[in-house]
Design an enzyme around this catalytic site. Structure first.
Site, PDB file in Angstrom:
ATOM      1  N   GLY A   1       0.832  -1.190   0.000  1.00  0.00           N
ATOM      2  CA  GLY A   1       0.000   0.000   0.000  1.00  0.00           C
ATOM      3  C   GLY A   1       0.868   1.241   0.000  1.00  0.00           C
ATOM      4  O   GLY A   1       2.045   1.189   0.367  1.00  0.00           O
TER       5      GLY A   1
ATOM      6  N   GLN B   1       3.226  10.017   1.213  1.00  0.00           N
ATOM      7  CA  GLN B   1       4.524   9.348   1.320  1.00  0.00           C
ATOM      8  C   GLN B   1       5.425   9.649   0.129  1.00  0.00           C
ATOM      9  O   GLN B   1       6.622   9.400   0.177  1.00  0.00           O
ATOM     10  CB  GLN B   1       4.343   7.831   1.459  1.00  0.00           C
ATOM     11  CG  GLN B   1       3.727   7.425   2.794  1.00  0.00           C
ATOM     12  CD  GLN B   1       3.534   5.921   2.909  1.00  0.00           C
ATOM     13  OE1 GLN B   1       2.658   5.370   2.283  1.00  0.00           O
ATOM     14  NE2 GLN B   1       4.364   5.269   3.687  1.00  0.00           N
TER      15      GLN B   1
ATOM     16  N   CYS C   1       5.844  -0.287   7.800  1.00  0.00           N
ATOM     17  CA  CYS C   1       5.517   0.930   7.050  1.00  0.00           C
ATOM     18  C   CYS C   1       6.755   1.422   6.331  1.00  0.00           C
ATOM     19  O   CYS C   1       7.838   1.459   6.906  1.00  0.00           O
ATOM     20  CB  CYS C   1       5.005   2.019   7.998  1.00  0.00           C
ATOM     21  SG  CYS C   1       4.549   3.518   7.117  1.00  0.00           S
ATOM     22  N   LEU C   2       6.582   1.801   5.086  1.00  0.00           N
ATOM     23  CA  LEU C   2       7.708   2.305   4.296  1.00  0.00           C
ATOM     24  C   LEU C   2       8.288   3.560   4.926  1.00  0.00           C
ATOM     25  O   LEU C   2       9.449   3.887   4.709  1.00  0.00           O
ATOM     26  CB  LEU C   2       7.246   2.595   2.864  1.00  0.00           C
ATOM     27  CG  LEU C   2       6.710   1.367   2.106  1.00  0.00           C
ATOM     28  CD1 LEU C   2       6.064   1.795   0.803  1.00  0.00           C
ATOM     29  CD2 LEU C   2       7.817   0.365   1.855  1.00  0.00           C
TER      30      LEU C   2
ATOM     31  N   HIS D   1      -4.555   1.581   7.499  1.00  0.00           N
ATOM     32  CA  HIS D   1      -3.170   2.051   7.592  1.00  0.00           C
ATOM     33  C   HIS D   1      -2.955   3.229   6.621  1.00  0.00           C
ATOM     34  O   HIS D   1      -2.374   4.258   7.002  1.00  0.00           O
ATOM     35  CB  HIS D   1      -2.233   0.879   7.256  1.00  0.00           C
ATOM     36  CG  HIS D   1      -0.774   1.194   7.208  1.00  0.00           C
ATOM     37  ND1 HIS D   1       0.140   0.641   8.085  1.00  0.00           N
ATOM     38  CD2 HIS D   1      -0.039   1.982   6.367  1.00  0.00           C
ATOM     39  CE1 HIS D   1       1.356   1.086   7.775  1.00  0.00           C
ATOM     40  NE2 HIS D   1       1.281   1.898   6.740  1.00  0.00           N
ATOM     41  N   GLU D   2      -3.436   3.089   5.390  1.00  0.00           N
ATOM     42  CA  GLU D   2      -3.211   4.141   4.380  1.00  0.00           C
ATOM     43  C   GLU D   2      -4.060   5.386   4.659  1.00  0.00           C
ATOM     44  O   GLU D   2      -3.594   6.511   4.486  1.00  0.00           O
ATOM     45  CB  GLU D   2      -3.496   3.614   2.974  1.00  0.00           C
ATOM     46  CG  GLU D   2      -2.672   2.402   2.540  1.00  0.00           C
ATOM     47  CD  GLU D   2      -1.184   2.560   2.750  1.00  0.00           C
ATOM     48  OE1 GLU D   2      -0.684   3.697   2.794  1.00  0.00           O
ATOM     49  OE2 GLU D   2      -0.511   1.526   2.915  1.00  0.00           O
TER      50      GLU D   2
ATOM     51  N   HIS E   1      -2.478   7.493   7.143  1.00  0.00           N
ATOM     52  CA  HIS E   1      -1.393   8.325   6.596  1.00  0.00           C
ATOM     53  C   HIS E   1      -1.929   9.671   6.106  1.00  0.00           C
ATOM     54  O   HIS E   1      -1.275  10.708   6.256  1.00  0.00           O
ATOM     55  CB  HIS E   1      -0.719   7.640   5.400  1.00  0.00           C
ATOM     56  CG  HIS E   1       0.420   6.731   5.753  1.00  0.00           C
ATOM     57  ND1 HIS E   1       1.536   7.167   6.417  1.00  0.00           N
ATOM     58  CD2 HIS E   1       0.632   5.420   5.517  1.00  0.00           C
ATOM     59  CE1 HIS E   1       2.383   6.150   6.571  1.00  0.00           C
ATOM     60  NE2 HIS E   1       1.848   5.070   6.026  1.00  0.00           N
TER      61      HIS E   1
HETATM   62  O1  GNR Z   1       3.984  -2.711   2.650  1.00  0.00           O
HETATM   63  C1  GNR Z   1       3.265  -2.547   3.627  1.00  0.00           C
HETATM   64  N1  GNR Z   1       2.845  -3.610   4.335  1.00  0.00           N
HETATM   65  C2  GNR Z   1       1.879  -3.549   5.311  1.00  0.00           C
HETATM   66  C3  GNR Z   1       1.689  -4.668   6.139  1.00  0.00           C
HETATM   67  C4  GNR Z   1       0.726  -4.661   7.108  1.00  0.00           C
HETATM   68  C5  GNR Z   1      -0.073  -3.556   7.280  1.00  0.00           C
HETATM   69  C6  GNR Z   1       0.093  -2.427   6.487  1.00  0.00           C
HETATM   70  C7  GNR Z   1       1.065  -2.433   5.501  1.00  0.00           C
HETATM   71  S1  GNR Z   1       1.241  -1.052   4.480  1.00  0.00           S
HETATM   72  C8  GNR Z   1       2.923  -1.176   4.064  1.00  0.00           C
HETATM   73  C9  GNR Z   1       3.302  -0.118   3.046  1.00  0.00           C
HETATM   74  C10 GNR Z   1       3.130   1.252   3.668  1.00  0.00           C
HETATM   75  O2  GNR Z   1       3.815   1.704   4.555  1.00  0.00           O
HETATM   76  N2  GNR Z   1       2.104   1.963   3.263  1.00  0.00           N
HETATM   77  O3  GNR Z   1       1.832   3.165   3.822  1.00  0.00           O
HETATM   78 NI    NI Z   2       2.681   3.096   5.791  1.00  0.00          NI
END
Ligand code: GNR
Ligand code: NI
Length: 138
Positions: free
Chosen positions: A12, A17, A60-61, A102-103, A106
């Site tokens: 994601g 980002q 998270c990246l 999660h996204e 952000h």
């Molecule tokens: O690559 C990603 N893996 C992930 C694993 C579990 C829950 C959320 C994620 S999102 C993350 C990529 C990312 O940081 N997206 O904002």
């Molecule tokens: Ni993330």
């Protein structure tokens, strides 16, 4: 953004980002090189969250090499605009539900470490502040 997400590699990505202050996210939870399932959500909004929760180990990246279990609603209903500019709704569960939350977090400046214990969050924040200071000294 899809290119950046696949190259990372990540499942994601939120526009913030990559320095874009648009409310746009990309997601592909297919985990399959040969059967990609790229999805784009514009202006996503959570309409409903289930009471039952589920736990996933998240990464998270924006917080490299740190993984921790996060508890979130197991299912969510999300309204968004698709690439054709039409409003759509989806009800998601499993990894897609976690990734959407999660996204969307952000987009509001919230990171997954904001959902873990203060002790763990302080520990990882300290580590990154220290790394940034060391980098600045060189
Ligand atoms: O690559 C990603 N893996 C992930 C694993 C579990 C829950 C959320 C994620 S999102 C993350 C990529 C990312 O940081 N997206 O904002
Ligand atoms: Ni993330």
């Amino acid at each position: 953004m899809l290119e950046t997400m696949y190259a990372a590699p990540g499942i994601g990505l939120a526009a913030v980002q990559v320095g874009e202050m648009n409310r746009l996210i990309t997601i592909d939870v297919s985990h399959d090189e040969d059967a990609k399932d790229p999805r784009v959500f514009i202006n996503p909004e959570i309409l409903w969250k289930s009471e039952d929760l589920s736990v996933y180990e998240e990464g998270c990246l924006s917080i490299p090499d740190y993984y921790e279990e996060v508890e979130r609603p197991a299912k969510v209903r999300v309204r968004y605009t698709n690439l054709a500019g039409e409003p759509e709704e989806i009800e998601a569960d499993g990894l897609l539900a976690t990734c959407l939350q999660h996204e969307i977090d952000h987009l509001d400046g919230v990171l997954f470490i904001d959902h873990i214990s203060k002790l763990k969050r302080d520990r990882v924040t300290k580590k990154f502040v220290k790394a940034a200071k060391e980098k600045a000294r060189i």
